[in-house]
Write a protein that holds these residues in place. Structure first.
Motif, PDB file in Angstrom:
ATOM      1  N   LYS A 402      15.471 -90.811  55.069  1.00 41.71           N
ATOM      2  CA  LYS A 402      15.279 -89.401  54.687  1.00 41.71           C
ATOM      3  C   LYS A 402      14.024 -89.242  53.829  1.00 41.71           C
ATOM      4  O   LYS A 402      13.251 -88.286  54.027  1.00 41.71           O
ATOM      5  N   LEU A 403      13.796 -90.163  52.926  1.00 49.09           N
ATOM      6  CA  LEU A 403      12.585 -90.095  52.104  1.00 49.09           C
ATOM      7  C   LEU A 403      11.332 -90.260  52.941  1.00 49.09           C
ATOM      8  O   LEU A 403      10.305 -89.618  52.677  1.00 49.09           O
ATOM      9  N   ALA A 404      11.386 -91.139  53.937  1.00 53.46           N
ATOM     10  CA  ALA A 404      10.228 -91.306  54.818  1.00 53.46           C
ATOM     11  C   ALA A 404       9.905 -89.988  55.521  1.00 53.46           C
ATOM     12  O   ALA A 404       8.732 -89.583  55.598  1.00 53.46           O
ATOM     13  N   ASP A 405      10.935 -89.304  56.015  1.00 55.50           N
ATOM     14  CA  ASP A 405      10.722 -88.007  56.672  1.00 55.50           C
ATOM     15  C   ASP A 405      10.224 -86.967  55.672  1.00 55.50           C
ATOM     16  O   ASP A 405       9.298 -86.200  55.974  1.00 55.50           O
ATOM     17  N   ASP A 406      10.852 -86.931  54.480  1.00 58.15           N
ATOM     18  CA  ASP A 406      10.452 -85.955  53.460  1.00 58.15           C
ATOM     19  C   ASP A 406       8.997 -86.146  53.056  1.00 58.15           C
ATOM     20  O   ASP A 406       8.231 -85.180  52.919  1.00 58.15           O
ATOM     21  N   GLY A 447      14.278 -84.752  44.347  1.00 58.74           N
ATOM     22  CA  GLY A 447      15.709 -84.953  44.126  1.00 58.74           C
ATOM     23  C   GLY A 447      16.250 -86.135  44.923  1.00 58.74           C
ATOM     24  O   GLY A 447      17.037 -86.942  44.417  1.00 58.74           O
ATOM     25  N   ASN A 448      15.808 -86.259  46.170  1.00 60.26           N
ATOM     26  CA  ASN A 448      16.248 -87.387  46.991  1.00 60.26           C
ATOM     27  C   ASN A 448      15.725 -88.718  46.447  1.00 60.26           C
ATOM     28  O   ASN A 448      16.407 -89.745  46.534  1.00 60.26           O
ATOM     29  N   LEU A 449      14.504 -88.683  45.900  1.00 60.48           N
ATOM     30  CA  LEU A 449      13.954 -89.905  45.318  1.00 60.48           C
ATOM     31  C   LEU A 449      14.749 -90.340  44.095  1.00 60.48           C
ATOM     32  O   LEU A 449      15.005 -91.539  43.898  1.00 60.48           O
ATOM     33  N   ARG A 450      15.152 -89.376  43.266  1.00 57.43           N
ATOM     34  CA  ARG A 450      15.992 -89.716  42.111  1.00 57.43           C
ATOM     35  C   ARG A 450      17.323 -90.311  42.565  1.00 57.43           C
ATOM     36  O   ARG A 450      17.818 -91.301  42.003  1.00 57.43           O
ATOM     37  N   TYR A 451      17.909 -89.700  43.617  1.00 58.59           N
ATOM     38  CA  TYR A 451      19.184 -90.199  44.140  1.00 58.59           C
ATOM     39  C   TYR A 451      19.010 -91.611  44.704  1.00 58.59           C
ATOM     40  O   TYR A 451      19.842 -92.499  44.483  1.00 58.59           O
ATOM     41  N   TYR A 452      17.906 -91.812  45.431  1.00 61.90           N
ATOM     42  CA  TYR A 452      17.636 -93.142  45.986  1.00 61.90           C
ATOM     43  C   TYR A 452      17.480 -94.171  44.865  1.00 61.90           C
ATOM     44  O   TYR A 452      18.049 -95.276  44.939  1.00 61.90           O
ATOM     45  N   ALA A 453      16.725 -93.823  43.839  1.00 60.38           N
ATOM     46  CA  ALA A 453      16.495 -94.749  42.729  1.00 60.38           C
ATOM     47  C   ALA A 453      17.807 -95.079  42.021  1.00 60.38           C
ATOM     48  O   ALA A 453      18.082 -96.250  41.699  1.00 60.38           O
TER      49      ALA A 453
END
Length: 520
Positions: A402-406, A447-453
């Motif tokens: 998802k991060l790659a797409d974002d 937000g997704n990056l924070r969740y991933y981290a």
């Protein structure tokens, strides 16, 4: 690729039994494998026949590695026989380093196949298409005898074609209930959500996959094997057509386990007289062994066989099992043991010492029982930990994708916005709309990056490197089975991030995002 393993066995058959060579004309493929597919394994039968199999693969890399599945159904009306519970399945034959398998018959055993095996050297006439009907009116003993006769024939006439484990040849038998239901639900080809449904995925509607009661389907009679679509494992008629006999006897369901009383034999899957609404992967019925003074046989009962191997195939395998047993539930296992642990930190070792030194026999027995119970609890905890670790790695891979797409979407919007600003259109309403959309996409990505981290750090801190490495291997097997092999690069990248954090404890959000941005 489909493997036809008949020619060598047929040559051996002719050499050993020249008197029947004329009768042993090779069957047409349509008589035993009407729907050939990649991955089929074909083993020979007497009298020029053959039987098609599919691999029932299970993640596993050691003697004690097995795979937890939920079988049964959450249905109050059927709970007494089909109550949902956790069971475990494992394969017999090694298939690389990370999975094992048994062979399961692709179709129900047909009349032609049954007659060929049970002929005892006096081959019947070459079968017609009508003989592709499933063999019915079988008792449990009939089914066991069929598997035994076929095993002996294979070992005498086609030993080189049988799969082997640790040098030990496989043999045919009835499937266990867990093997059967694991296969009926789609095995590792089904996602966890699909696996837990009443039926395997049927995108074309049940009538395209199952023979059930009614004029819109079986119309009150058994049908030729292989006419309908297969389940995700490539197995035909696993539900419906005829009931299939299981290896072990019936026992009631007692919530999360089976009851202790052993009953008669079990049939699975439903048949051509079962209502459409009653079809389910958990379908399970008890059938008496005897009807009066004769074995119980039914026109709706047939069989499907598997090819498996013994567990303790050699002295080396026995030693491996003994070593594996000693490690089950051990606090001293690599991911359970603190870095500076002392012998006294291990309660199992302490209990063993206390039991050994106790002069009282009753006390010694109680301490030994306590040690066994504690080991079982630790082993159960470790299994739960392993499943959670695997789920964390899978989540990390999906978040990474998802991060790659974002990241690519944000970069594309940023370029469009910059081009309009550089072109002197900074105050244009369309440019402002681009900026608003860019801000929204950037906020979502942040937000997704924070969740991933957060997820990555929790994974790295909760599970040791050995646990994560092993669960990564199992997860790759599962995803390949489900046709999601394209996720491997994302799993590898997430695993690399977790491993790096375990070594240096650096929260490298920018670098992680940059890595995902490079994924194609």
């Amino acid at each position: 690729m489909m493997f036809d393993l008949r020619p060598l066995a047929l040559a051996a058959l002719f050499a050993l039994a020249p008197g029947i060579a004329v009768a042993a004309e090779t069957w047409d493929d349509k008589l035993f494998n009407p729907k050939p597919a990649d991955g089929d394994v074909v083993l020979p039968l007497p009298c020029g026949g053959a039987m098609a199999f599919r691999k029932l693969s299970v993640p596993g890399d050691s003697v004690y590695a097995d795979y937890a599945v939920t079988i049964g159904i959450q249905d109050e009306a059927r709970g007494f026989a089909e109550g949902a519970r956790t069971a475990h399945v494992a394969g017999s034959f090694s298939d690389g380093k990370t999975q094992r398998y048994v062979l399961m018959a692709k179709y129900e055993v047909t009349e032609a196949q049954y007659e060929a095996v049970m002929a005892g050297g006096d081959c019947p006439a070459k079968p017609s298409m009508a003989k592709r009907l499933p063999k019915t009116e079988l008792s449990w003993i009939d089914s066991v005898n069929f598997a035994d006769r076929y095993s002996q024939w294979l070992r005498k006439n086609a030993a080189a074609k049988l799969p082997k484990e640790d040098g030990e040849m496989g043999y045919a038998r009835l499937p266990t209930e867990v093997e059967w239901e694991f296969a009926a639900r789609g095995g590792i080809k089904a996602s966890p959500a699909e696996f837990n449904e009443r039926l395997f995925p049927m995108p074309e509607g049940m009538a395209r996959y199952v023979w059930f009661a009614g004029s819109q389907s079986a119309n009150g009679k058994p049908q030729l094997t292989g006419l309908l679509q297969p389940n995700p494992l490539g197995l035909h008629d696993i539900l419906g057509n005829v009931d299939e006999i299981a290896l072990e006897p019936f026992r009631l369901s007692r919530l999360d386990r089976l009851h202790g009383q052993v009953g008669a034999f079990v049939v699975r899957g439903g048949n051509y007289l079962t209502a459409e609404a009653d079809m389910r992967a958990s379908y399970r019925q008890e059938v008496p062994f005897y009807d009066g003074d004769a074995p119980r046989r039914s026109k709706t009962t047939g069989l499907r066989i598997v090819v498996a191997a013994p567990v303790l195939t050699s002295a080396d395998r026995l030693r491996a099992a003994q070593a594996g047993w000693s490690k089950l539930g051990a606090v001293s296992a690599p991911d359970n043991k603190p870095t500076e642990a002392k012998a006294s930190d291990d309660p199992l070792e302490e209990l063993a010492l206390l039991a050994k030194s106790s002069p009282d026999t009753a006390t010694k027995t109680r301490l030994q029982n306590l040690q066994t119970s504690l080991r079982a609890n630790i082993a159960a905890r470790d299994e739960q930990r392993d499943r959670a670790a695997k789920a964390s790695l899978r989540l990390g891979a999906f978040l990474g994708r998802k991060l790659a797409d974002d990241s690519r979407a944000v970069d594309a919007l940023a370029k469009l916005y910059k081009a309009r600003v550089d072109g002197g259109n900074a105050d244009d309403p369309r440019t402002k709309a681009f900026k608003d959309q860019l801000d929204r996409e950037q906020a979502v990505m942040d937000g997704n990056l924070r969740y991933y981290a957060d997820s990555l750090i929790r994974t790295a801190e909760d599970y040791g490197p050995e646990v994560l490495k092993r669960q990564m291997q199992i997860l790759l097997v599962e995803l390949q089975g489900m046709g999601l092999g394209e996720l491997k690069p994302y799993l590898d990248r997430n695993f690399a991030h977790v491993s790096a954090y375990q070594k240096d404890r650096k929260v490298a959000r920018s670098q992680w995002l940059a890595d995902w941005n490079k994924m194609q």
